[in-house]
Design an enzyme around this catalytic site. Structure first.
Site, PDB file in Angstrom:
ATOM      1  N   ARG A  93      54.394 -18.268  44.560  1.00 46.87           N
ATOM      2  CA  ARG A  93      54.507 -18.955  43.269  1.00 46.87           C
ATOM      3  C   ARG A  93      54.338 -17.963  42.120  1.00 46.87           C
ATOM      4  O   ARG A  93      55.052 -18.036  41.112  1.00 46.87           O
ATOM      5  CB  ARG A  93      53.452 -20.064  43.162  1.00 46.87           C
ATOM      6  N   ASN A 147      57.270 -30.256  45.596  1.00 49.88           N
ATOM      7  CA  ASN A 147      58.234 -29.849  44.567  1.00 49.88           C
ATOM      8  C   ASN A 147      59.254 -28.855  45.101  1.00 49.88           C
ATOM      9  O   ASN A 147      58.959 -28.116  46.038  1.00 49.88           O
ATOM     10  CB  ASN A 147      57.484 -29.216  43.390  1.00 49.88           C
ATOM     11  N   CYS A 167      55.931 -38.541  41.946  1.00 49.30           N
ATOM     12  CA  CYS A 167      55.423 -37.562  40.992  1.00 49.30           C
ATOM     13  C   CYS A 167      54.329 -38.228  40.174  1.00 49.30           C
ATOM     14  O   CYS A 167      54.331 -39.454  40.006  1.00 49.30           O
ATOM     15  CB  CYS A 167      56.563 -37.094  40.086  1.00 49.30           C
ATOM     16  N   HIS A 197      60.766 -34.248  36.729  1.00 53.05           N
ATOM     17  CA  HIS A 197      60.413 -33.195  35.786  1.00 53.05           C
ATOM     18  C   HIS A 197      61.444 -33.072  34.658  1.00 53.05           C
ATOM     19  O   HIS A 197      61.569 -32.009  34.040  1.00 53.05           O
ATOM     20  CB  HIS A 197      60.208 -31.860  36.488  1.00 53.05           C
ATOM     21  N   TYR A 251      57.387 -31.262  30.829  1.00 49.33           N
ATOM     22  CA  TYR A 251      58.378 -30.342  31.383  1.00 49.33           C
ATOM     23  C   TYR A 251      59.566 -30.147  30.444  1.00 49.33           C
ATOM     24  O   TYR A 251      60.305 -29.165  30.575  1.00 49.33           O
ATOM     25  CB  TYR A 251      58.866 -30.826  32.744  1.00 49.33           C
TER      26      TYR A 251
END
Length: 429
Positions: A93, A147, A167, A197, A251
């Site tokens: 990540r 995700n 979510c 998102h 987002y």
């Protein structure tokens, strides 16, 4: 349903105590008899399981909690399987959040080039897990919290799995709006529209009582009385919310303030570093044999209200609860948004019951939002193709289609960086 068995793939996540807390508190809504935590990181899994058992004991929950690193064994006979995995962990990540910045693009784990990298790593793994679920428990529901939820859920649905995405953005906003108004969250219904998102709250209804079909529209009041606080919560300018008259999810900041965010990320570093430190501290806390509640630090990890959303969804799918009016989920479009293919996965309110998930009809979407939804949906389709079929050219296509990239001189070097950083996870590279 007399006995409920749930399995959590990625059960060794530091998120898991949040989920366990919800299962324990809401055991009358979702009466679990057996919970299996599945994770290849067995040492960490044992640590999480210990906390989970202590939380259940504290609430007097008598469900049996077991652990395994064998997916097929763990999901056998399960009524539902929750997916909450991170292929490559926080280390990868951190890379997703760094190398895109070199090309002037945001570094984020679900949006932009980093989100594509995560999809490429994740989709093949999730599809393999789903096939094991299909063989071991063909009637089980698969609940995807992994995700990028929209792309992963579409992969599952396209492969014929009984799946729905979840979510915590919608439930988080519902709770915040209820807090501002001083009302029970069950009285708040959202006009939530978009993709995972990539969503906006176009309306907020205050019901007379839980389960009511009509109520009072209060979004203008929320924006008038609490607009600055809400803007701070979603990290967008108050002036933007006033102009739009809606509440975008946080987002949307990556789209509405892309260049500003890039400069901030270059100055402050990745969120992954912060999360890694939080996880280290959480694991130290979980090692305490007296800890029998989710620690306050867990709120900084993310995923707030995930457990309550999961319990609500599972209870309605498995027929253990009283039923709810609507829930916001990620599911197949099937004509709800006429400008998208039926196969696209959208995030909208839906009726959920033991027979399945039924997205509710939507009023026409304003071009300002519909255009961006269509653009990102096209990218997601190409991202899924790249994840399943592989190949550098398909990676480039997906990057060219993304509204935050879309330039040949940017997409080409981004594709090469993506592949170089993820070669160990890409079977075709």
């Amino acid at each position: 349903m007399s006995a409920v068995k749930l399995a959590v793939v990625g059960g060794g996540s530091t998120y898991t105590p949040e989920l366990i807390d919800g299962f324990a508190r809401l055991r009358d809504v979702l009466p679990i008899d057996e919970l299996v935590l599945i994770d290849p990181a067995t040492q960490r899994l044992d640590l999480i399981a210990g906390v989970a058992r202590r939380i259940f004991d504290r609430y007097g929950h008598r469900a049996r909690i077991t652990t395994t690193d064998d997916v097929a064994y763990g999901v056998s006979g399960a009524d539902a399987v929750l997916l909450q995995l991170r292929v490559g962990g926080q280390a990868v990540r951190a890379e997703d959040e760094s190398w895109p910045l070199d090309c002037g693009c945001i570094g984020q784990e679900t949006t932009g080039a980093g989100g594509l990298a995560k999809a490429l790593r994740t989709v093949p793994v999730v599809l393999d897990i789903a096939e094991q679920v299909r063989r071991a428990s063909p009637k089980a529901w698969i609940i995807d919290f992994t995700n990028p939820v929209g792309i992963v859920t579409r992969a599952l649905l396209d492969a014929g799995h009984q799946a729905v995405g979840l979510c915590n953005v919608a439930i988080g906003l519902q709770r915040r709006f209820a807090r501002h108004l001083g009302v029970d969250p069950r009285l708040i219904r959202l006009d939530h529209i978009g993709l995972n998102h990539l969503t906006w709250e176009r309306g907020v209804t205050l019901l007379d009582h839980p389960g009511a079909s009509v109520g009072q529209e209060v979004l203008p009041k929320l924006l008038a009385d609490f607009g600055e606080a809400i803007a701070e919560e979603v990290r967008l300018p108050h002036s933007l919310l006033r102009r739009l008259g809606v509440v975008p999810s946080y987002y949307l900041r990556y789209f509405y303030q892309h260049d500003t965010v890039v400069e901030e990320q270059r100055a402050t570093g990745s969120r992954a570093a912060e999360v890694s430190e939080i996880e280290r501290q959480l694991l130290d806390l979980y090692a305490d044999p007296t800890l029998n509640a989710k620690p306050a630090l867990l709120e900084k990890r993310g995923g707030a209200y995930y457990s309550e959303a999961a319990v609500q969804l599972l209870a309605d799918l498995l027929g253990t609860g009283e039923g709810t009016d609507t829930q916001v989920v990620d599911t197949r479009n099937d004509g709800i948004l006429p400008f998208l293919p039926d196969e696209a996965v959208i995030e909208v309110p839906a009726h959920v019951d033991a027979d399945g998930v039924w997205p509710l009809p939507q009023r026409p979407i304003e071009p300002l939002y519909a255009g961006l939804i269509a653009h990102v949906a096209a990218y997601e389709q190409l991202a899924l193709r790249a994840a399943i079929e592989g190949g550098r050219d398909r990676v480039v296509d997906a990057l060219l289609a993304h509204p935050l990239i879309g330039q040949w001189d940017t997409a080409e070097p981004l594709a090469d960086r993506l592949i170089a950083h993820n070669r160990a996870y890409l079977g075709w590279a």
